[in-house]
Design an enzyme around this catalytic site. Structure first.
Site, PDB file in Angstrom:
ATOM      1  N   TYR A 154     -15.377   5.373  53.240  1.00  8.71           N
ATOM      2  CA  TYR A 154     -14.078   4.961  52.685  1.00  8.71           C
ATOM      3  C   TYR A 154     -13.709   5.847  51.497  1.00  8.71           C
ATOM      4  O   TYR A 154     -12.601   6.387  51.425  1.00  8.71           O
ATOM      5  CB  TYR A 154     -14.156   3.490  52.263  1.00  8.71           C
ATOM      6  CG  TYR A 154     -12.908   2.975  51.579  1.00  8.71           C
ATOM      7  CD1 TYR A 154     -11.725   2.805  52.280  1.00  8.71           C
ATOM      8  CD2 TYR A 154     -12.917   2.650  50.208  1.00  8.71           C
ATOM      9  CE1 TYR A 154     -10.576   2.329  51.646  1.00  8.71           C
ATOM     10  CE2 TYR A 154     -11.791   2.173  49.577  1.00  8.71           C
ATOM     11  CZ  TYR A 154     -10.611   2.016  50.301  1.00  8.71           C
ATOM     12  OH  TYR A 154      -9.483   1.560  49.674  1.00  8.71           O
TER      13      TYR A 154
HETATM   14  P1  NAP Z   1      -4.363  -4.964  53.133  1.00  5.29           P
HETATM   15  O1  NAP Z   1      -4.057  -6.187  52.365  1.00  5.29           O
HETATM   16  O2  NAP Z   1      -5.480  -4.980  54.125  1.00  5.29           O
HETATM   17  O3  NAP Z   1      -3.007  -4.488  53.866  1.00  5.29           O
HETATM   18  C1  NAP Z   1      -3.058  -3.354  54.661  1.00  5.29           C
HETATM   19  C2  NAP Z   1      -1.657  -2.997  55.137  1.00  5.29           C
HETATM   20  O4  NAP Z   1      -1.764  -1.763  55.873  1.00  5.29           O
HETATM   21  C3  NAP Z   1      -1.054  -4.010  56.063  1.00  5.29           C
HETATM   22  O5  NAP Z   1       0.342  -4.037  55.848  1.00  5.29           O
HETATM   23  C4  NAP Z   1      -1.355  -3.430  57.452  1.00  5.29           C
HETATM   24  O6  NAP Z   1      -0.403  -3.792  58.455  1.00  5.29           O
HETATM   25  C5  NAP Z   1      -1.216  -1.951  57.158  1.00  5.29           C
HETATM   26  N1  NAP Z   1      -1.911  -1.092  58.116  1.00  5.29           N
HETATM   27  C6  NAP Z   1      -3.224  -1.101  58.466  1.00  5.29           C
HETATM   28  N2  NAP Z   1      -3.459  -0.161  59.383  1.00  5.29           N
HETATM   29  C7  NAP Z   1      -2.270   0.453  59.628  1.00  5.29           C
HETATM   30  C8  NAP Z   1      -1.861   1.483  60.496  1.00  5.29           C
HETATM   31  N3  NAP Z   1      -2.733   2.097  61.314  1.00  5.29           N
HETATM   32  N4  NAP Z   1      -0.554   1.861  60.497  1.00  5.29           N
HETATM   33  C9  NAP Z   1       0.342   1.251  59.689  1.00  5.29           C
HETATM   34  N5  NAP Z   1       0.009   0.253  58.843  1.00  5.29           N
HETATM   35  C10 NAP Z   1      -1.285  -0.135  58.828  1.00  5.29           C
HETATM   36  O7  NAP Z   1      -4.683  -3.732  52.160  1.00  5.29           O
HETATM   37  P2  NAP Z   1      -4.348  -3.506  50.593  1.00  5.29           P
HETATM   38  O8  NAP Z   1      -5.466  -4.039  49.807  1.00  5.29           O
HETATM   39  O9  NAP Z   1      -2.968  -3.965  50.318  1.00  5.29           O
HETATM   40  O10 NAP Z   1      -4.464  -1.910  50.508  1.00  5.29           O
HETATM   41  C11 NAP Z   1      -3.339  -1.063  50.484  1.00  5.29           C
HETATM   42  C12 NAP Z   1      -3.805   0.337  50.129  1.00  5.29           C
HETATM   43  O11 NAP Z   1      -4.428   0.322  48.844  1.00  5.29           O
HETATM   44  C13 NAP Z   1      -4.852   0.914  51.090  1.00  5.29           C
HETATM   45  O12 NAP Z   1      -4.606   2.290  51.282  1.00  5.29           O
HETATM   46  C14 NAP Z   1      -6.153   0.701  50.367  1.00  5.29           C
HETATM   47  O13 NAP Z   1      -7.137   1.633  50.761  1.00  5.29           O
HETATM   48  C15 NAP Z   1      -5.716   0.909  48.920  1.00  5.29           C
HETATM   49  N6  NAP Z   1      -6.582   0.274  47.927  1.00  5.29           N
HETATM   50  C16 NAP Z   1      -6.793  -1.062  47.931  1.00  5.29           C
HETATM   51  C17 NAP Z   1      -7.625  -1.632  46.963  1.00  5.29           C
HETATM   52  C18 NAP Z   1      -7.920  -3.107  46.918  1.00  5.29           C
HETATM   53  O14 NAP Z   1      -8.846  -3.490  46.184  1.00  5.29           O
HETATM   54  N7  NAP Z   1      -7.189  -3.968  47.613  1.00  5.29           N
HETATM   55  C19 NAP Z   1      -8.228  -0.815  46.012  1.00  5.29           C
HETATM   56  C20 NAP Z   1      -7.993   0.556  46.040  1.00  5.29           C
HETATM   57  C21 NAP Z   1      -7.162   1.081  47.001  1.00  5.29           C
HETATM   58  P3  NAP Z   1      -0.593  -5.131  59.384  1.00  5.29           P
HETATM   59  O15 NAP Z   1      -0.294  -6.299  58.475  1.00  5.29           O
HETATM   60  O16 NAP Z   1       0.431  -4.992  60.450  1.00  5.29           O
HETATM   61  O17 NAP Z   1      -2.009  -5.134  59.847  1.00  5.29           O
END
Ligand code: NAP
Length: 246
Positions: A154
Site C-alpha cells: 500500500y
Molecule cells: P473509502 O472510505 O474506502 O472510500 C473509497 C472510495 O473509493 C469509495 O468512494 C469507492 O467507491 C472508491 N473506489 C474504490 N475503488 C475504486 C475504483 N476502482 N474506481 C473508482 N472508485 C473507486 O476510502 P477513504 O478512506 O475515503 O480513502 C480515500 C483515499 O484516501 C484513498 O486513496 C486512500 O488511500 C487515502 N487515504 C486514506 C486514509 C485513511 O485513513 N482513511 C489515510 C491516508 C490516505 P465505491 O463506494 O463505489 O466502492
C-alpha cells in the site's frame, strides 16, 4: 463574472472523497462524483450537494480501466462543458494487512491497479483535456513516512503516486496546471476502521501529537486550499495532513 469551474473527484461516494466533493460544491464548483460500485451512496452525495444549493452528477467508472476513465471525462464534459480540477482520491487498502512475505498476488495486483494505474489513467487524460490553469490533487498516505510494518505494498503504491505527481507537475510546464499531493494520516473512514479493534484504533489515534483521529473534513479542507487561489504558488508538493504524526 467568473465562469463556474468543474471538478472531478474520483471515489467520491464515501469517506474522504464524499467530503471533498461536498466541500468543493460549497466552494462553488460543479462536481462530478465518481464511484466504483456504490450507486446509492454516490446518489446520496449528489442529493446532499443539491440540498446545500450545489450542482453535481454521479458517474460510475473503475479508475483502473482506461476506457472507463475516458468515459468519465466524456461524461464530465458533456454535463458541465470542461474540466478545471481533478482530485484523484479513489484508492484501496485491504482490511487485512499481512507482512510483505505473506501478501498474495491478488492483493498486490488490486492495490497497484487502483492506486497507481488508476491515478495514471486520469492524469494521462487530464494532460490532454484539462483547462489551462487547472489544478490536480492526488491522494497519498503518511505511511510513506511512517513505514509501518504491514503496509509495504500500500505504501509503495502511494510513494509511486507521489513521484508520478511531482514529475507530472514539471511535465505540465506552460499549461499553468498545478499538481499537488495530500498524504493523510489515519482518517475515520471504512478504509481505516475496517478490521481494527477499538484498542488498535485508540492507539493509532493517539500517535500524532494532536492526539486524535483525523476526520474526512480535515482532508477536504486541505484539498479546497490546494485547488483554490490561496495556494497559487504551491506546485509539485506533498502535504502531509496527520496532526504531526510524521
Ligand atoms: P473509502 O472510505 O474506502 O472510500 C473509497 C472510495 O473509493 C469509495 O468512494 C469507492 O467507491 C472508491 N473506489 C474504490 N475503488 C475504486 C475504483 N476502482 N474506481 C473508482 N472508485 C473507486 O476510502 P477513504 O478512506 O475515503 O480513502 C480515500 C483515499 O484516501 C484513498 O486513496 C486512500 O488511500 C487515502 N487515504 C486514506 C486514509 C485513511 O485513513 N482513511 C489515510 C491516508 C490516505 P465505491 O463506494 O463505489 O466502492
Amino acid at each position: 463574472m467568473k465562469a463556474t469551474q468543474v471538478a472531478i473527484v474520483t471515489g467520491a461516494s464515501r469517506g474522504i472523497g464524499a467530503e471533498i466533493a461536498k466541500h468543493l460544491a460549497r466552494d462553488g464548483y460543479q462536481v462530478v462524483v465518481n464511484y466504483a460500485s456504490n450507486a446509492a451512496e454516490a446518489d446520496k452525495v449528489v442529493q446532499d450537494i443539491a440540498v446545500a444549493g450545489g450542482k453535481s452528477i454521479a458517474i460510475k467508472a473503475n479508475v483502473a480501466d482506461a476506457a472507463e476513465v475516458a468515459a468519465l471525462f466524456d461524461a464530465a464534459e458533456k454535463a458541465f462543458g470542461k474540466i478545471d480540477v481533478l482530485v484523484n482520491n479513489a484508492g484501496v487498502m485491504p482490511s487485512h494487512l499481512p507482512v510483505l512475505a505473506d501478501t498474495d498476488d491478488k492483493a498486490f495486483d488490486n492495490m497497484v491497479a487502483i492506486n497507481i494505474k488508476g491515478t495514471f489513467n486520469t492524469l494521462r487524460l487530464a494532460a490532454k483535456r484539462m483547462e489551462q490553469g487547472g489544478r490536480i490533487v492526488n491522494l497519498s498516505t503518511s505511511i510513506v513516512g511512517t513505514t509501518l510494518p504491514g503496509y509495504s505494498v500500500y505504501g509503495a503504491t502511494k510513494a509511486a503516486v507521489e513521484t508520478m505527481s511531482q514529475i507530472f507537475a514539471k511535465e505540465l510546464r506552460g499549461r499553468a496546471i498545478r499538481v499537488n499531493v495530500v498524504a493523510p494520516g489515519p482518517i475515520a473512514t471504512e478504509l481505516f476502521l475496517a478490521g481494527k479493534t477499538p484498542e488498535r484504533i485508540e492507539a493509532l489515534s493517539k500517535m500524532p501529537p494532536l492526539e486524535r483521529l483525523g476526520q474526512p473534513d480535515d482532508v477536504a479542507k486541505t484539498v479546497s486550499f490546494l485547488v483554490g487561489e490561496q495556494s497559487g504558488w504551491v506546485n509539485g508538493q506533498v502535504l502531509r495532513v496527520n496532526g504531526g504524526l510524521v
